[in-house]
Design a protein around this motif. Structure first.
Motif, short mmCIF file in Angstrom:
data_model
loop_
_atom_site.label_atom_id
_atom_site.label_comp_id
_atom_site.label_asym_id
_atom_site.label_seq_id
_atom_site.Cartn_x
_atom_site.Cartn_y
_atom_site.Cartn_z
N ILE A 184 0.92 -1.26 0.00
CA ILE A 184 -0.08 0.10 0.14
C ILE A 184 0.86 1.37 0.10
CG2 ILE A 184 -1.72 1.31 1.37
CD1 ILE A 184 -2.73 -1.55 2.28
N ASP A 185 1.89 1.27 1.05
CA ASP A 185 2.65 2.26 0.98
C ASP A 185 4.13 1.92 1.75
OD1 ASP A 185 4.28 4.94 1.62
OD2 ASP A 185 2.58 5.79 1.41
N VAL A 186 5.15 2.00 1.20
CA VAL A 186 6.46 1.36 1.84
C VAL A 186 6.76 2.15 3.01
CG1 VAL A 186 8.10 2.89 0.41
CG2 VAL A 186 8.66 0.54 1.28
N ARG A 187 6.24 3.44 3.25
CA ARG A 187 6.41 4.12 4.36
C ARG A 187 5.89 3.84 5.64
NH1 ARG A 187 5.04 10.01 2.08
NH2 ARG A 187 3.32 8.56 1.16
N VAL A 188 5.03 2.76 5.73
CA VAL A 188 4.58 2.04 6.68
C VAL A 188 5.50 0.95 7.29
CG1 VAL A 188 2.12 2.49 6.10
CG2 VAL A 188 3.20 0.05 5.61
N TRP A 189 6.65 0.97 6.82
CA TRP A 189 7.79 0.03 7.29
C TRP A 189 7.92 0.19 8.65
CZ3 TRP A 189 12.05 1.02 10.02
CH2 TRP A 189 12.29 2.42 10.28
N PRO A 190 7.88 1.13 9.42
CA PRO A 190 8.07 0.75 10.74
C PRO A 190 7.21 0.00 11.75
CG PRO A 190 8.01 3.29 10.39
CD PRO A 190 7.41 2.69 9.27
N VAL A 191 5.95 -0.30 11.15
CA VAL A 191 5.02 -1.37 11.53
C VAL A 191 5.63 -2.72 11.63
CG1 VAL A 191 2.81 -2.49 11.40
CG2 VAL A 191 3.24 -0.07 11.28
N ILE A 192 6.49 -3.11 10.73
CA ILE A 192 6.99 -4.22 10.45
C ILE A 192 7.92 -5.01 11.56
CG2 ILE A 192 8.27 -5.98 8.64
CD1 ILE A 192 5.37 -4.94 7.82
N PRO A 193 8.99 -4.07 11.85
CA PRO A 193 9.79 -4.58 13.11
C PRO A 193 8.87 -4.68 14.32
CG PRO A 193 10.53 -2.49 12.20
CD PRO A 193 9.45 -2.98 11.24
N VAL A 194 8.07 -3.81 14.67
CA VAL A 194 7.13 -3.90 15.82
C VAL A 194 6.19 -5.01 15.68
CG1 VAL A 194 5.22 -2.72 16.72
CG2 VAL A 194 7.14 -1.46 16.05
N GLN A 195 5.80 -5.48 14.56
CA GLN A 195 4.87 -6.70 14.51
C GLN A 195 5.69 -7.87 14.94
OE1 GLN A 195 2.00 -7.04 14.24
NE2 GLN A 195 1.51 -4.81 14.20
N PHE A 196 7.15 -7.84 14.42
CA PHE A 196 7.98 -9.02 14.52
C PHE A 196 8.37 -9.04 16.33
CE2 PHE A 196 12.08 -11.27 15.02
CZ PHE A 196 11.75 -12.30 14.22
N ALA A 197 8.95 -7.94 16.62
CA ALA A 197 8.97 -7.76 18.18
C ALA A 197 7.71 -8.13 18.81
CB ALA A 197 9.46 -6.40 18.35
N ALA A 198 6.55 -7.83 18.61
CA ALA A 198 5.56 -8.21 19.30
C ALA A 198 5.16 -9.77 19.30
CB ALA A 198 4.25 -7.18 18.87
N GLY A 199 5.31 -10.20 18.18
CA GLY A 199 5.12 -11.67 17.93
C GLY A 199 6.01 -12.67 18.68
N TRP A 200 7.48 -12.19 18.75
CA TRP A 200 8.17 -12.66 19.39
C TRP A 200 7.89 -12.66 21.05
CZ3 TRP A 200 11.80 -12.61 23.18
CH2 TRP A 200 12.75 -13.73 23.41
N LEU A 201 7.62 -11.35 21.29
CA LEU A 201 7.44 -11.40 22.85
C LEU A 201 6.23 -12.03 23.28
CD1 LEU A 201 8.26 -7.30 23.26
CD2 LEU A 201 9.61 -9.41 24.36
#
Length: 181
Positions: free
Chosen positions: A134-151
């Protein structure tokens, strides 16, 4: 609501198969899924995870430009009504049932905590990656999703239940929607 059902169907099928295969009680069949209430200390651990998850969600939202957040197709679920808030909560619970309950349980049992938790967090990331289309500028959500999934996977491993994680996940998603307003 549809997402909640779709996320829960594989776990429901697993429960039916386990009960028939092992001819076991419902309680024993639910344990490998983490579909058990969890102890009070499990919710204490969940409360400890809430602050870093909220901080990470807030940092991700503020890192996304306002014009991107307002663009059509970019959906940070803003809890503008009880129905929308309920949808946000149900989606979070459904994700926990599938990713931490079913997949996390299988991965952790078969691969151990280290590799199993990384794998379930990576799988959890997959349905969030289309946001980049949709828009590559939403990239900050991606590492947060991974970290949240891990935690949340760590919490599932630590407590034996996905339910405390479902509570934290729902609160974090509701808060992220409020941050985006």
């Amino acid at each position: 609501m549809v997402e909640f059902v779709l996320y829960c169907v594989p776990a429901a099928v697993y429960l039916v198969v386990q009960r028939r295969r092992a001819d076991t009680s419902s309680t024993l069949a639910r344990q490998p899924l983490g579909a058990v209430r969890g102890s009070p200390s499990a919710y204490g651990w969940a409360a400890l995870l809430l602050a870093p998850l909220l901080l990470a969600a807030w940092l991700a939202i503020v890192a996304i430009p306002d014009d991107v957040l307002a663009a059509p197709g970019v959906s940070i679920a803003r809890p503008t009504s009880v129905g929308v808030a309920l949808g946000v909560v149900l989606r979070a619970v459904g994700e926990e049932v599938l990713f931490r309950g079913l997949l996390g349980g299988v991965c952790l049992r078969r691969l151990g905590f280290g590799r199993g938790n990384l794998l379930q967090a990576a799988i959890f990331l997959l349905p969030h990656l289309p946001l980049l289309l949709i828009d590559v500028r939403v990239w900050p959500v991606i590492p947060v999703q991974f970290a949240a999934g891990w935690l949340l996977g760590w919490l599932r491993h630590r407590t034996g239940s996905f339910m405390p994680g479902a509570l934290v996940h729902a609160v974090s998603n509701l808060a992220a929607g409020l941050f985006a307003v």
